[in-house]
Design an enzyme around this catalytic site. Structure first.
Site, short mmCIF file in Angstrom:
data_model
loop_
_atom_site.label_atom_id
_atom_site.label_comp_id
_atom_site.label_asym_id
_atom_site.label_seq_id
_atom_site.Cartn_x
_atom_site.Cartn_y
_atom_site.Cartn_z
N LYS A 9 -5.07 -31.90 17.00
CA LYS A 9 -4.73 -32.95 17.49
C LYS A 9 -3.64 -34.10 17.79
O LYS A 9 -2.65 -33.66 16.65
CB LYS A 9 -6.04 -34.18 17.56
CG LYS A 9 -7.50 -33.44 17.40
CD LYS A 9 -9.28 -34.19 16.57
CE LYS A 9 -9.97 -33.73 17.22
NZ LYS A 9 -11.20 -34.84 16.33
N TYR A 49 -16.00 -33.59 25.40
CA TYR A 49 -16.90 -34.21 24.83
C TYR A 49 -17.71 -34.74 25.28
O TYR A 49 -18.59 -35.69 24.58
CB TYR A 49 -15.51 -35.48 24.20
CG TYR A 49 -14.93 -34.87 23.05
CD1 TYR A 49 -15.43 -34.46 21.59
CD2 TYR A 49 -13.70 -34.90 22.56
CE1 TYR A 49 -14.91 -34.04 20.87
CE2 TYR A 49 -12.67 -34.35 21.19
CZ TYR A 49 -13.15 -34.01 20.59
OH TYR A 49 -12.28 -34.02 19.57
N PHE A 57 -18.22 -44.70 21.19
CA PHE A 57 -16.38 -44.13 20.63
C PHE A 57 -16.33 -43.61 22.03
O PHE A 57 -15.08 -42.12 21.42
CB PHE A 57 -16.30 -43.68 18.78
CG PHE A 57 -16.99 -42.41 18.77
CD1 PHE A 57 -16.59 -41.14 19.24
CD2 PHE A 57 -18.22 -42.81 18.04
CE1 PHE A 57 -17.54 -39.59 19.01
CE2 PHE A 57 -19.09 -41.90 17.80
CZ PHE A 57 -18.60 -39.82 18.21
N ARG A 85 -14.93 -24.20 10.08
CA ARG A 85 -15.05 -26.15 9.38
C ARG A 85 -15.01 -26.23 8.50
O ARG A 85 -15.00 -27.52 7.69
CB ARG A 85 -16.82 -25.96 9.57
CG ARG A 85 -17.11 -25.96 11.29
CD ARG A 85 -16.85 -27.04 11.96
NE ARG A 85 -17.24 -28.51 11.99
CZ ARG A 85 -17.54 -29.14 12.07
NH1 ARG A 85 -17.36 -29.03 14.03
NH2 ARG A 85 -18.18 -30.75 11.77
N THR A 91 -16.31 -35.08 8.70
CA THR A 91 -15.62 -35.82 10.14
C THR A 91 -14.93 -36.60 9.54
O THR A 91 -13.55 -37.22 10.57
CB THR A 91 -16.40 -35.95 11.31
OG1 THR A 91 -17.12 -35.09 11.29
CG2 THR A 91 -15.91 -36.96 11.91
N ARG A 102 -8.22 -32.29 6.35
CA ARG A 102 -9.13 -33.63 6.88
C ARG A 102 -7.96 -34.64 5.35
O ARG A 102 -8.13 -35.73 5.83
CB ARG A 102 -9.74 -33.84 7.77
CG ARG A 102 -9.85 -33.98 8.90
CD ARG A 102 -11.42 -32.88 9.49
NE ARG A 102 -11.37 -33.39 11.28
CZ ARG A 102 -12.76 -33.11 11.82
NH1 ARG A 102 -13.54 -33.08 10.58
NH2 ARG A 102 -12.81 -32.66 13.23
N ASN A 112 -8.98 -37.84 12.97
CA ASN A 112 -8.73 -36.26 12.08
C ASN A 112 -7.92 -35.23 11.87
O ASN A 112 -8.67 -34.33 11.57
CB ASN A 112 -10.22 -36.69 11.60
CG ASN A 112 -11.59 -36.10 12.81
OD1 ASN A 112 -10.43 -35.78 13.87
ND2 ASN A 112 -12.38 -35.89 12.57
N HIS A 115 -9.93 -30.47 15.08
CA HIS A 115 -11.41 -29.86 15.89
C HIS A 115 -11.66 -28.52 15.21
O HIS A 115 -10.57 -28.09 15.34
CB HIS A 115 -10.97 -30.06 17.08
CG HIS A 115 -12.43 -29.44 18.12
ND1 HIS A 115 -13.77 -30.21 17.88
CD2 HIS A 115 -12.20 -28.39 18.33
CE1 HIS A 115 -14.65 -28.73 18.65
NE2 HIS A 115 -13.68 -28.29 18.90
N GLU A 126 -15.74 -23.09 24.04
CA GLU A 126 -14.78 -24.18 24.41
C GLU A 126 -12.84 -22.62 24.12
O GLU A 126 -12.52 -23.11 25.36
CB GLU A 126 -14.65 -24.27 22.49
CG GLU A 126 -15.39 -25.38 22.77
CD GLU A 126 -15.25 -26.25 21.14
OE1 GLU A 126 -17.00 -27.33 21.20
OE2 GLU A 126 -14.97 -26.06 20.38
P1 IDP Z 1 -16.45 -32.82 14.28
O1 IDP Z 1 -15.79 -33.23 15.04
O2 IDP Z 1 -16.44 -33.53 12.76
O3 IDP Z 1 -17.44 -31.76 14.25
P2 IDP Z 1 -17.82 -34.75 15.95
O4 IDP Z 1 -19.25 -35.92 15.26
O5 IDP Z 1 -18.33 -33.48 16.78
O6 IDP Z 1 -16.92 -34.30 14.61
O7 IDP Z 1 -16.93 -36.00 16.55
C1 IDP Z 1 -15.64 -35.28 17.60
C2 IDP Z 1 -15.06 -36.27 17.42
O8 IDP Z 1 -15.24 -37.52 17.47
C3 IDP Z 1 -14.19 -36.21 15.82
O9 IDP Z 1 -13.94 -35.67 15.74
C4 IDP Z 1 -13.90 -37.54 15.80
O10 IDP Z 1 -12.72 -37.40 16.32
C5 IDP Z 1 -13.94 -38.25 16.95
N1 IDP Z 1 -15.43 -39.37 16.26
C6 IDP Z 1 -16.47 -38.90 15.13
N2 IDP Z 1 -17.44 -40.27 14.95
C7 IDP Z 1 -16.49 -41.13 15.10
C8 IDP Z 1 -16.26 -43.01 14.96
O11 IDP Z 1 -17.75 -42.96 14.46
N3 IDP Z 1 -15.84 -43.09 15.23
C9 IDP Z 1 -14.78 -42.74 16.52
N4 IDP Z 1 -14.45 -41.61 16.53
C10 IDP Z 1 -15.40 -40.77 16.17
MG MG Z 2 -18.10 -31.58 17.26
#
Ligand code: IDP
Ligand code: MG
Length: 137
Positions: A9, A49, A57, A85, A91, A102, A112, A115, A126
């Site tokens: 990212k 997304y 968010f 993963r 996350t 991470r 973070n 992805h 994807e």
């Molecule tokens: P993942 O990337 O671990 O699969 P997801 O829940 O699919 O997590 O969320 C997608 C992306 O959205 C995360 O990687 C992060 O960049 C962002 N994100 C997720 N939860 C939050 C939050 O609570 N606040 C801000 N950004 C978030």
């Molecule tokens: Mg995800």
């Protein structure tokens, strides 16, 4: 053998971490089949997304993902989806295990660093959103 989709990212690309992250990926016996640097358009970020469209968010996430270049990649290996993963970590970097990408590099729950697809089905969706079959070698 399985394939998964990976993004390094904008926060990580900005800090020159492509090589560091790919070293962790290659050390875990995942092969990088394809890798390219690009900008996401706002429209592409919103589509990518879309499952999070109703989350508070979402707009911030789209802004962040379009804030600079990112590196999109296809990884292949045994249990690639679950394996990647696991090396990514949780996350929220505060909850990520020691040694995960991470934990090492993420700046926040949003920025973070990486992805990774959450299922083989989503990996295929994807991968074909970003790559032609002829680019996967
Ligand atoms: P993942 O990337 O671990 O699969 P997801 O829940 O699919 O997590 O969320 C997608 C992306 O959205 C995360 O990687 C992060 O960049 C962002 N994100 C997720 N939860 C939050 C939050 O609570 N606040 C801000 N950004 C978030
Ligand atoms: Mg995800």
């Amino acid at each position: 053998m399985q394939r998964t989709f990976s993004i390094i990212k904008p926060d990580a690309v900005k800090r020159n971490l492509i090589g560091h992250i790919n070293q962790i990926i290659e050390n875990s016996e995942l092969k990088i089949l394809a890798s390219k640097k690009m900008y996401l358009t706002k429209n592409q970020a919103e589509i990518f997304y879309q499952v999070h469209k109703q989350r508070p968010f979402f707009n911030s996430l789209v802004n962040y993902m379009t804030s600079g270049p990112l590196q999109v990649q296809v990884l292949e290996g045994m249990d690639a989806v679950a394996k990647y993963r696991k090396i990514m970590g949780a996350t929220n970097p505060v909850e990520a295990e020691e040694g995960t990408i991470r934990k090492l590099y993420a700046e926040s729950i949003e920025a973070n660093s990486v992805h990774g697809s959450d299922s083989e089905e989503n990996a295929n969706i994807e991968i074909s959103f970003f790559f032609a079959g002829s680019e996967l070698v």
